[in-house]
Scaffold this motif. Structure first.
Motif, mmCIF file in Angstrom:
data_model
loop_
_atom_site.group_PDB
_atom_site.id
_atom_site.type_symbol
_atom_site.label_atom_id
_atom_site.label_comp_id
_atom_site.label_asym_id
_atom_site.label_seq_id
_atom_site.Cartn_x
_atom_site.Cartn_y
_atom_site.Cartn_z
ATOM 1 N N GLU A 34 -28.682 21.245 16.359
ATOM 2 C CA GLU A 34 -30.100 22.030 16.702
ATOM 3 C C GLU A 34 -31.070 22.303 16.018
ATOM 4 N N HIS A 35 -30.947 22.791 14.961
ATOM 5 C CA HIS A 35 -31.881 22.878 13.882
ATOM 6 C C HIS A 35 -31.945 22.479 13.214
ATOM 7 N N SER A 36 -33.024 22.496 12.384
ATOM 8 C CA SER A 36 -33.638 21.468 10.767
ATOM 9 C C SER A 36 -32.763 22.337 9.872
ATOM 10 N N ALA A 37 -31.426 21.628 9.517
ATOM 11 C CA ALA A 37 -30.867 22.058 8.268
ATOM 12 C C ALA A 37 -30.510 20.988 7.299
ATOM 13 N N PRO A 38 -30.872 20.755 6.474
ATOM 14 C CA PRO A 38 -30.933 19.349 5.682
ATOM 15 C C PRO A 38 -29.578 19.973 4.393
ATOM 16 N N ARG A 39 -29.833 21.190 4.084
ATOM 17 C CA ARG A 39 -28.576 21.643 3.232
ATOM 18 C C ARG A 39 -27.661 22.270 3.674
ATOM 19 N N VAL A 40 -26.269 21.629 3.287
ATOM 20 C CA VAL A 40 -25.539 22.570 3.972
ATOM 21 C C VAL A 40 -24.298 22.852 3.457
ATOM 22 N N LEU A 41 -23.542 23.958 3.638
ATOM 23 C CA LEU A 41 -22.222 24.741 3.377
ATOM 24 C C LEU A 41 -20.997 24.867 3.588
ATOM 25 N N ASP A 42 -19.772 23.525 3.686
ATOM 26 C CA ASP A 42 -18.429 24.107 4.119
ATOM 27 C C ASP A 42 -17.805 24.776 3.529
ATOM 28 N N LEU A 43 -17.741 26.084 3.769
ATOM 29 C CA LEU A 43 -17.146 27.073 3.114
ATOM 30 C C LEU A 43 -15.573 27.509 3.452
ATOM 31 N N GLY A 44 -14.603 27.467 2.657
ATOM 32 C CA GLY A 44 -13.298 26.410 2.778
ATOM 33 C C GLY A 44 -13.498 25.289 3.571
ATOM 34 N N CYS A 45 -14.248 24.496 3.337
ATOM 35 C CA CYS A 45 -13.669 23.175 3.304
ATOM 36 C C CYS A 45 -12.250 22.297 3.850
ATOM 37 N N GLY A 46 -11.273 22.798 3.379
ATOM 38 C CA GLY A 46 -9.652 22.247 3.430
ATOM 39 C C GLY A 46 -10.482 20.646 3.032
ATOM 40 N N LEU A 50 -15.031 17.882 8.631
ATOM 41 C CA LEU A 50 -16.019 18.456 8.764
ATOM 42 C C LEU A 50 -16.806 18.492 7.919
ATOM 43 N N ALA A 51 -16.748 18.486 6.854
ATOM 44 C CA ALA A 51 -17.808 17.860 5.733
ATOM 45 C C ALA A 51 -18.658 16.808 5.715
ATOM 46 N N ILE A 52 -17.456 15.393 5.827
ATOM 47 C CA ILE A 52 -17.659 13.940 5.339
ATOM 48 C C ILE A 52 -19.046 14.015 6.561
ATOM 49 N N ALA A 53 -18.379 14.129 8.154
ATOM 50 C CA ALA A 53 -18.879 14.463 8.911
ATOM 51 C C ALA A 53 -20.506 14.719 8.813
ATOM 52 N N MET A 54 -20.064 16.170 8.732
ATOM 53 C CA MET A 54 -21.533 16.156 8.354
ATOM 54 C C MET A 54 -22.273 15.472 7.179
ATOM 55 N N ALA A 55 -21.921 15.333 6.124
ATOM 56 C CA ALA A 55 -22.638 14.135 5.099
ATOM 57 C C ALA A 55 -22.962 12.846 5.528
ATOM 58 N N GLU A 56 -22.132 12.258 6.619
ATOM 59 C CA GLU A 56 -22.130 10.368 7.519
ATOM 60 C C GLU A 56 -24.202 11.520 9.012
ATOM 61 N N ALA A 57 -23.683 12.682 8.517
ATOM 62 C CA ALA A 57 -25.012 13.006 9.866
ATOM 63 C C ALA A 57 -26.013 12.374 9.100
ATOM 64 N N GLY A 58 -26.387 12.041 8.079
ATOM 65 C CA GLY A 58 -27.250 12.644 6.982
ATOM 66 C C GLY A 58 -27.604 13.978 6.764
ATOM 67 N N HIS A 59 -27.038 15.051 6.484
ATOM 68 C CA HIS A 59 -27.332 15.895 5.308
ATOM 69 C C HIS A 59 -27.058 16.332 4.348
#
Length: 247
Positions: A34-46, A50-59
């Motif tokens: 919904e918003h521009s967010a080039p740099r993302v932290l998955d805190l407590g990523c286990g 989800l982190a891998i999916a976010m990276a695959e989406a270009g973040h």
């Protein structure tokens, strides 16, 4: 053992089998878009789903978790090379490093004391750039989900990747106000039995809002379900929070 689902290799495997992609992941990916967010932290990523999916989406994604075995499992997954994995505390991340921070899987409830929770929120605020967003989920105490955490209602058989099964069930050890201590039991097909214990804090919507304001956030939305229903009007029993970092 404490939170063994992230710390013991056999229980990490069970956790992965029990937690495939779900409605919550779809929700978090939609919010991220919904918003521009080039740099993302998955805190407590286990284990990194989800982190891998976010990276695959270009973040540009950082996955941080203090549990080495969980991160080991994350690093073995397809697409893991796109994520920067960190085994350590959020204090290592510096200031204004991210445009969005996600705290999913009810990890927010692991921070039981007010001091722990406040320290986390202030650390996240420092790590977020101005107008960056914090997104997290916590169980709504009004739903009293712990009342269903008993052997009869929680028993399940979990199939692992190798085709073997694990019997699993949960029971509550104590309820002290809004703090619930519980034990997850696992019985493997080879006869090994493992128990994972944990303590969760069930904060109300009002408590979450107040803690976020004190840490320098504006609360944009609080939803009660993965379909963005108002609090108390879905069967999900969630408090899903989207907050913005203030100057």
């Amino acid at each position: 053992m404490w939170h063994g689902e992230y710390r013991h290799p056999r229980l990490v495997e069970v956790y992965d089998a029990e937690c495939p992609w779900g409605w919550d992941d779809d929700f978090f990916m939609a919010v991220l878009a919904e918003h521009s967010a080039p740099r993302v932290l998955d805190l407590g990523c286990g284990t990194g789903r989800l982190a891998i999916a976010m990276a695959e989406a270009g973040h540009a994604v950082t996955g941080l978790d203090p549990s080495g075995p969980a991160l080991d499992a994350a690093r073995r997954k397809p697409g893991a090379a796109r994520v920067h994995w960190i085994d350590g505390p959020i204090s290592e991340l510096g200031n204004r490093t991210f445009d969005a921070v996600f705290l999913t899987g009810h990890v927010a409830q692991f921070f039981v004391s007010d001091q722990e929770w406040s320290s986390l929120l202030h650390a996240v605020r420092r790590a977020l750039d101005l107008d960056g967003r914090l997104v997290f989920d916590s169980r709504d105490p009004a739903a009293a989900e712990w009342e269903r955490w008993n052997p009869d209602e929680s028993w399940r058989s979990v199939m692992l990747a190798d085709g073997t099964t694990v019997e699993a069930w949960t029971e509550v050890e104590s309820v002290r106000g809004d703090v619930v201590s519980l034990a997850h039991h696992y019985r493997f097909s080879d006869g090994e039995k493992l128990t994972s214990q944990g303590t969760l804090r069930f904060r109300t919507e009002e408590e979450l809002r107040a803690s976020l304001r004190a840490a320098g956030f504006h609360v944009d939305q609080v939803y009660g379900g993965w379909g963005r229903e108002p609090v108390g009007l879905s069967g999900d029993g969630e408090l899903i929070v989207i907050a913005t970092a203030l100057s």
